[in-house]
Write a protein that holds these residues in place. Structure first.
Motif, PDB file in Angstrom:
ATOM      1  N   PRO A 889      19.694  43.904 -18.425  1.00 13.13           N
ATOM      2  CA  PRO A 889      20.121  42.605 -17.879  1.00 13.13           C
ATOM      3  C   PRO A 889      19.371  41.474 -18.584  1.00 13.13           C
ATOM      4  CG  PRO A 889      18.470  43.573 -16.448  1.00 13.13           C
ATOM      5  CD  PRO A 889      18.678  44.553 -17.576  1.00 13.13           C
ATOM      6  N   LEU A 890      19.998  40.330 -18.680  1.00  6.78           N
ATOM      7  CA  LEU A 890      19.335  39.111 -19.150  1.00  6.78           C
ATOM      8  C   LEU A 890      19.467  38.066 -18.045  1.00  6.78           C
ATOM      9  CD1 LEU A 890      20.527  38.836 -22.875  1.00  6.78           C
ATOM     10  CD2 LEU A 890      18.387  39.785 -22.016  1.00  6.78           C
ATOM     11  N   ILE A 891      18.346  37.540 -17.582  1.00  4.42           N
ATOM     12  CA  ILE A 891      18.366  36.619 -16.456  1.00  4.42           C
ATOM     13  C   ILE A 891      18.092  35.200 -16.919  1.00  4.42           C
ATOM     14  CG2 ILE A 891      17.705  38.402 -14.795  1.00  4.42           C
ATOM     15  CD1 ILE A 891      14.838  37.273 -14.894  1.00  4.42           C
ATOM     16  N   LYS A 892      18.508  34.223 -16.107  1.00  2.00           N
ATOM     17  CA  LYS A 892      18.259  32.813 -16.400  1.00  2.00           C
ATOM     18  C   LYS A 892      17.361  32.241 -15.307  1.00  2.00           C
ATOM     19  CE  LYS A 892      22.843  31.737 -14.525  1.00  2.00           C
ATOM     20  NZ  LYS A 892      24.107  31.028 -14.760  1.00  2.00           N
ATOM     21  N   ILE A 893      16.347  31.536 -15.709  1.00  3.24           N
ATOM     22  CA  ILE A 893      15.296  31.112 -14.784  1.00  3.24           C
ATOM     23  C   ILE A 893      15.797  30.145 -13.724  1.00  3.24           C
ATOM     24  CG2 ILE A 893      14.513  29.226 -16.273  1.00  3.24           C
ATOM     25  CD1 ILE A 893      12.365  31.476 -13.970  1.00  3.24           C
ATOM     26  N   ASP A 894      16.819  29.341 -14.034  1.00  2.00           N
ATOM     27  CA  ASP A 894      17.268  28.368 -13.033  1.00  2.00           C
ATOM     28  C   ASP A 894      18.075  29.006 -11.915  1.00  2.00           C
ATOM     29  OD1 ASP A 894      19.505  28.895 -14.485  1.00  2.00           O
ATOM     30  OD2 ASP A 894      20.082  26.816 -14.825  1.00  2.00           O
ATOM     31  N   SER A 895      18.238  30.337 -11.945  1.00  2.00           N
ATOM     32  CA  SER A 895      18.882  31.040 -10.838  1.00  2.00           C
ATOM     33  C   SER A 895      17.878  31.496  -9.786  1.00  2.00           C
ATOM     34  CB  SER A 895      19.644  32.265 -11.360  1.00  2.00           C
ATOM     35  OG  SER A 895      20.731  31.869 -12.142  1.00  2.00           O
ATOM     36  N   PHE A 896      16.592  31.224 -10.050  1.00  2.00           N
ATOM     37  CA  PHE A 896      15.552  31.761  -9.183  1.00  2.00           C
ATOM     38  C   PHE A 896      14.559  30.697  -8.735  1.00  2.00           C
ATOM     39  CE2 PHE A 896      17.022  35.041 -12.071  1.00  2.00           C
ATOM     40  CZ  PHE A 896      17.311  36.090 -11.215  1.00  2.00           C
ATOM     41  N   VAL A 897      13.858  31.027  -7.653  1.00  2.00           N
ATOM     42  CA  VAL A 897      12.697  30.271  -7.195  1.00  2.00           C
ATOM     43  C   VAL A 897      11.465  31.107  -7.520  1.00  2.00           C
ATOM     44  CG1 VAL A 897      11.499  29.323  -5.186  1.00  2.00           C
ATOM     45  CG2 VAL A 897      13.990  29.191  -5.323  1.00  2.00           C
ATOM     46  N   VAL A 898      10.456  30.472  -8.116  1.00  2.00           N
ATOM     47  CA  VAL A 898       9.217  31.186  -8.435  1.00  2.00           C
ATOM     48  C   VAL A 898       8.226  30.973  -7.292  1.00  2.00           C
ATOM     49  CG1 VAL A 898       7.297  31.398 -10.047  1.00  2.00           C
ATOM     50  CG2 VAL A 898       9.593  30.912 -10.917  1.00  2.00           C
ATOM     51  N   GLU A 899       7.738  32.073  -6.736  1.00  2.00           N
ATOM     52  CA  GLU A 899       6.819  31.982  -5.592  1.00  2.00           C
ATOM     53  C   GLU A 899       5.454  32.548  -5.972  1.00  2.00           C
ATOM     54  OE1 GLU A 899       7.922  32.698  -1.281  1.00  2.00           O
ATOM     55  OE2 GLU A 899       6.762  34.526  -1.690  1.00  2.00           O
ATOM     56  N   ASP A 900       4.418  31.778  -5.689  1.00  2.00           N
ATOM     57  CA  ASP A 900       3.050  32.240  -5.887  1.00  2.00           C
ATOM     58  C   ASP A 900       2.726  33.267  -4.806  1.00  2.00           C
ATOM     59  OD1 ASP A 900       0.067  32.286  -5.536  1.00  2.00           O
ATOM     60  OD2 ASP A 900       0.180  30.910  -7.242  1.00  2.00           O
ATOM     61  N   ILE A 901       2.340  34.475  -5.193  1.00  2.00           N
ATOM     62  CA  ILE A 901       2.108  35.554  -4.235  1.00  2.00           C
ATOM     63  C   ILE A 901       0.947  35.229  -3.306  1.00  2.00           C
ATOM     64  CG2 ILE A 901       1.399  37.988  -4.019  1.00  2.00           C
ATOM     65  CD1 ILE A 901       2.990  38.552  -6.567  1.00  2.00           C
ATOM     66  N   VAL A 902      -0.058  34.530  -3.824  1.00  2.00           N
ATOM     67  CA  VAL A 902      -1.258  34.237  -3.036  1.00  2.00           C
ATOM     68  C   VAL A 902      -1.025  33.091  -2.059  1.00  2.00           C
ATOM     69  CG1 VAL A 902      -3.686  33.545  -3.116  1.00  2.00           C
ATOM     70  CG2 VAL A 902      -2.753  35.092  -4.870  1.00  2.00           C
ATOM     71  N   THR A 903      -0.497  31.974  -2.573  1.00  2.00           N
ATOM     72  CA  THR A 903      -0.381  30.764  -1.745  1.00  2.00           C
ATOM     73  C   THR A 903       0.961  30.627  -1.056  1.00  2.00           C
ATOM     74  OG1 THR A 903       0.449  29.390  -3.559  1.00  2.00           O
ATOM     75  CG2 THR A 903      -1.962  29.582  -3.327  1.00  2.00           C
ATOM     76  N   GLY A 904       1.977  31.329  -1.572  1.00  2.00           N
ATOM     77  CA  GLY A 904       3.321  31.178  -1.020  1.00  2.00           C
ATOM     78  C   GLY A 904       4.044  29.936  -1.503  1.00  2.00           C
ATOM     79  N   ALA A 905       3.387  29.136  -2.359  1.00  2.00           N
ATOM     80  CA  ALA A 905       4.014  27.917  -2.884  1.00  2.00           C
ATOM     81  C   ALA A 905       5.190  28.294  -3.784  1.00  2.00           C
ATOM     82  CB  ALA A 905       3.003  27.092  -3.663  1.00  2.00           C
ATOM     83  N   GLN A 906       6.277  27.509  -3.693  1.00  2.00           N
ATOM     84  CA  GLN A 906       7.474  27.789  -4.467  1.00  2.00           C
ATOM     85  C   GLN A 906       7.771  26.645  -5.436  1.00  2.00           C
ATOM     86  OE1 GLN A 906      10.618  28.637  -1.688  1.00  2.00           O
ATOM     87  NE2 GLN A 906       9.806  30.670  -1.187  1.00  2.00           N
ATOM     88  N   LYS A 907       8.355  26.995  -6.573  1.00  2.00           N
ATOM     89  CA  LYS A 907       8.644  25.988  -7.594  1.00  2.00           C
ATOM     90  C   LYS A 907       9.917  26.377  -8.339  1.00  2.00           C
ATOM     91  CE  LYS A 907       6.374  23.230 -11.168  1.00  2.00           C
ATOM     92  NZ  LYS A 907       5.123  23.013 -11.934  1.00  2.00           N
ATOM     93  N   LEU A 908      10.668  25.361  -8.726  1.00  2.00           N
ATOM     94  CA  LEU A 908      11.894  25.568  -9.497  1.00  2.00           C
ATOM     95  C   LEU A 908      11.642  25.239 -10.968  1.00  2.00           C
ATOM     96  CD1 LEU A 908      14.501  23.869  -7.150  1.00  2.00           C
ATOM     97  CD2 LEU A 908      14.151  26.316  -7.451  1.00  2.00           C
TER      98      LEU A 908
END
Length: 929
Positions: A889-908
């Motif tokens: 598979p090849l994925i595109k980053i703008d299809s996902f939310v990146v979540e910090d495992i430690v803090t739970g903070a999310q970023k696009l």
């Protein structure tokens, strides 16, 4: 028709209703719909619109019991041109139509600006493939019957119903080709800028290294039918023979030295470059084959020089070819360079070729010629090319470098305030081009002055109106409209467009006010409210208000330099178009306010006491000069195209000046629906000026500044028109005839001072060049080398500043439903710009469907689309490919939310290059475990 298909069609009916105009397919549905049913549907459309008609059509369609109606419906969609809707129903996948929603919402809010700035007739040929044929015909008919605004409004309506997935990009490209002002507001983030990129992923997928191809075009157009300037034409088809001053300019280059040739406009620098090129190709050592590249900074000059070089060199047996942004999609740059002796390029083509590896090194060339070389600075493509050259020079490469020649009428002085600073500026230009000689005419100056006449320069301070009732009335209308804008902000309370509501610091009738409107409208396009209907209503109102403010501002600018009558006609024409279009409540209110002032505006515009004193001075100069010389030929330079039209009309309606039979010359860029000349119109205007003795004056914008072939003129008038020292030398260079004059007319003393400063800077430039020419050549070369080393250190240090990768593991969650997808430790980079996920766990997180556009590219074979596996989500995550022997598979980053495992903070993230995690290259052995 199965029960499931009937159920699906009912479930997805809202897509059909929003897209389909059933009257376009009724003729194909005659086996299932009787005439009375057809008439019922047509009446529904006429009375209530296409959506109500589509709803009725679908209701009747789903009630049918006859065999074959479903396949007949799909066939009807195909015949009528509804390919997107057909594809969606055939696969029961409406994701592509769903993705168009954000563009439909944007176009709805931008509709007021679209209909006032876009000429639908100009872009229709480009966008017709995204519309139904009947829609295109109706747009043209409405344009003819009701005007361009109404046609633009209808075009918006049809775009909002279009089922073609690429219509946003197609519209963007069409707007850019027409240089429409609206293209700045119509943002298609994931589309190519000017040349479509050939990448593996879907059009919307993001890679880590995107190449941007800039269209090599500007407002300045080549308008001449002739191949080269008139001073050079007579030499093209005879054995090459230069005048003495031209030989003086060519001598350093013929000796093999890198040099800048700095000589006046009209002296024949193109002929000099032909001579240098021929000498270079013939005098190379035996066994060494020459290859010349000539860079033209603008598309018109590229066309002109391609013609000049082809006409001269092909008869000598040399192969000549060219590549520009307009042709690069259809040719192989690599093959063009390999198979020809002389290559004409717009510079971005070579920059792109370095980027993608098509041209590995400048060593393939033996001579590079940069036309208008004073542009070599900052991030200009000329400088990008020379960065490559200097990296090779200073990097210790043993590969040979080409000789470098620069051509210009003025090297400029930058921000220099004295001769020492000017010398430093010129040295830096020489360092950028790696030139050790600045060639100017010194020994044959008298001969040059016999050929190129330097016009006398006159400054004339003219008076503005002492009172201006027109401006007072329009300013009051603008203040009222601004109050309406402020009332919108009062309505939404504390929410603001990043303080864009602060209007009080801008002055009416200025370019700064125009800039504020543009900035404000860009902010409106991304403005958001929780209530989307309210958001749409507010944004539409704000766009309408600011569109009307822009027209008032334009009228004040015209009024300042032309007649009140011309400014008023400009506004009346605008409001005529407004009435012919949608004319909603907001527009009715704005039009009513204008109409209330119209009688007073008509009165002041015809009052002789309100005549513009600037025009009286201009009239006096023209009468005086044509009395002294009835055969005078004049170019009148002005700032804007609207002013070109106004002054042309003034001359034609002035009994004392109408004998001049004015022509006009403006750029192709669109700033509103009616202004902007096509290339054939420009060529026709210039040919008329050159060949028709009755056409005695050409009114022009900056399009006539630089590089185009204009007939000899003896009178140049700069009407409230001034630039830098380079522009001054070029515009003055248009006056080539013996005894020519150049007048600057302005009511602003600052403009005169600026022009006098340019004269001082011209002298400072010439003095600086003369002083540098006295330097020992070895000393000058050492100076250049030290600048190059210093600049390379700065470039390298800037290039090496890269963010430190974050090695902490992160989660990728589905952007739509927040379902877990993978961890960053499982992501691998394929061929530097594609991203896959290793491990079996990820395979359980997505589902796949066959790709509608399966194709191969490089080592990849695109096979399927992948979607989030969570029920009722199906968010598009990317594609599935065969890479060499692996299915990945090849994925595109703008299809996902990146979540910090430690803090739970999310970023696009919208681009992989902005996501600074530890990027591990793909390894085949991982797939074999």
């Amino acid at each position: 028709m199965t029960a499931e298909e009937r159920k699906n069609l009912h479930a997805f009916q809202h897509y059909v209703i929003k897209t389909l105009d059933p009257t376009y397919i009724l003729s194909y549905m005659s086996p299932w719909f009787k005439d009375d049913v057809v008439q019922h549907i047509q009446a529904e459309k006429n009375n209530k619109g296409p959506m109500e008609a589509a709803s009725l059509f679908l209701k009747l369609l789903l009630e049918l019991q006859e065999e074959g109606w479903f396949r007949g419906f799909l066939d009807a969609l195909t015949h009528a041109g509804y390919s997107g809707l057909y594809e969606a129903i055939e696969s029961w996948d409406f994701q592509k139509l769903e993705r168009l929603e954000e563009y439909r919402s944007l176009l709805k809010r931008l509709q007021p600006e679209f209909k006032t700035t876009v000429n639908p007739k100009d872009i229709l040929p480009e966008v017709s493939k995204c519309l139904i044929s009947q829609e295109c015909e109706e747009i043209m008919q409405i344009c003819s019957n009701k005007g361009l605004m109404a046609g633009a409004e209808k075009m918006v309506e049809y775009f909002l119903r279009s089922d073609k997935e690429n219509w946003p990009k197609t519209l963007k490209l069409a707007l850019e080709r027409e240089e429409s002002q609206f293209s700045e507001l119509w943002t298609v983030d994931k589309g190519a800028k000017n040349v479509e990129m050939k990448v593996l992923e879907d059009d919307e997928m993001e890679t880590s290294d995107i190449q941007i191809f800039y269209k090599e075009e500007s407002e300045c157009q080549n308008l001449s039918q002739n191949s080269c300037p008139s001073s050079e034409v007579s030499h093209i088809y005879t054995p090459m023979k230069l005048r003495n001053y031209q030989q003086e300019l060519a001598l350093p280059a013929m000796e093999g030295k890198n040099s800048i040739i700095c000589a006046p406009t009209g002296c024949g620098k193109t002929l000099v470059s032909l001579f240098i090129c021929e000498h270079h190709l013939k005098k190379l050592p035996q066994g060494q084959k020459g290859k010349v590249v000539f860079f033209a900074n603008q598309l018109p000059l590229y066309e002109q020089q391609t013609s000049v070089f082809s006409n001269y060199f092909e008869r000598l047996g040399y192969k000549v070819a060219g590549v520009s942004g307009a042709t690069s999609e259809n040719v192989s740059v690599e093959l063009i360079v390999e198979n020809n002796d002389i290559i004409i390029l717009t510079p971005q083509i070579l920059v792109n070729s370095f980027k993608n590896g098509t041209i590995p090194s400048l060593s393939v060339f033996t001579l590079m010629i940069f036309d208008e070389c004073h542009n070599t600075g900052k991030h200009h493509p000329y400088n990008m090319i020379m960065f490559n050259y200097l990296d090779q020079k200073l990097g210790g490469s043993s590969d040979p470098l080409p000789q470098v020649i620069g051509l210009t009428a003025s090297v400029g002085t930058g921000d220099a305030k004295n001769t020492a600073e000017a010398m430093e500026y010129i040295c830096r230009l020489c360092a950028s081009l790696d030139t050790s000689v600045i060639a100017t005419v010194k020994d044959n100056l008298e001969e040059l002055e016999e050929i190129v006449y330097k016009p006398q320069k006159f400054f004339r301070k003219v008076e503005s109106r002492t009172t201006d009732r027109f401006k007072c009335i329009i300013s009051q209308l603008m203040r009222e409209t601004e109050s309406l804008v402020k009332s919108v902000f009062d309505e939404i309370g504390t929410i603001s467009l990043e303080n864009m509501s602060h209007i009080q610091y801008r002055e009416f009738g200025t370019q700064k006010y125009e800039q504020w409107i543009s900035t404000f409208q860009k902010a409106c396009s991304v403005f958001q409210l929780p209530d989307k209907d309210e958001e749409s209503r507010i944004c539409k109102a704000l766009f309408l208000y600011t569109s009307h403010l822009r027209k008032y501002n334009d009228a004040l600018i015209i009024n300042e330099d032309a007649r009140m009558k011309d400014a008023l006609d400009y506004l009346k024409n605008f409001y005529t178009n407004v009435r012919a279009a949608g004319f909603d409540e907001t527009e009715q209110d704005l039009t009513r306010r204008f109409d209330e002032k119209l009688q007073e505006l008509e009165s002041v515009s015809v009052d002789p006491s309100n005549e513009n004193p600037k025009l009286n001075d201009l009239c006096f100069i023209l009468q005086e000069e044509y009395h002294l010389n009835p055969e005078s030929r004049t170019i009148l330079f002005v700032k804007t195209r609207a002013l070109v039209n106004a002054l042309k009309k003034w001359i034609e309606e002035n009994a004392e000046l109408s004998f001049l039979k004015p022509g006009k010359l403006t750029g192709r860029g669109k700033t509103n629906q009616n202004i902007g000349m096509t290339l054939p119109e420009q060529k026709c205007a210039l040919d008329t000026f050159k060949t028709n003795g009755d056409n005695k004056i050409l009114i022009a914008t900056s399009v006539a500044d630089e590089g185009i072939d204009i007939a000899e003129c003896n009178l140049v008038i700069l009407y409230e028109y001034v630039g830098n020292v380079i522009k001054m030398i070029q515009t003055r260079g248009r006056g080539r005839a013996r005894g020519s004059k150049c007048f600057l007319l302005t009511s602003n003393a600052v403009v005169i001072e600026k022009e006098k400063t340019n004269l001082y800077k011209e002298k400072m430039m010439n003095d600086s060049i003369s002083m540098l020419q006295t330097w020992n050549e070895a000393v000058f070369k050492e100076k250049i080398l030290q600048i190059q080393i210093q600049e390379k250190l700065i470039r390298d240090s800037q290039g090496k500043v890269e963010p430190v990768p974050d090695k902490e593991n992160k989660k990728l969650l589905c952007r739509k439903c927040k379902a877990f997808a993978c961890n960053t430790v499982d992501i691998r980079v394929v061929e530097e710009c594609h991203y896959t996920v290793v491990g079996d766990a990820f395979r359980n997180c997505f589902v796949s469907k066959p790709h509608p556009k399966a194709k191969s590219f490089g080592h990849f074979e695109k096979r399927a689309k992948i979607y989030c596996a969570r029920p009722n989500c199906s968010h598009d995550w990317g594609i599935h490919v065969k890479y060499k022997t692996f299915e990945i598979p090849l994925i595109k980053i703008d299809s996902f939310v990146v979540e910090d495992i430690v803090t739970g903070a999310q970023k696009l993230y919208t681009k992989w290059k902005d996501f600074h995690f530890e990027k591990i290259p793909f390894a085949a052995n991982e797939m074999l475990i």
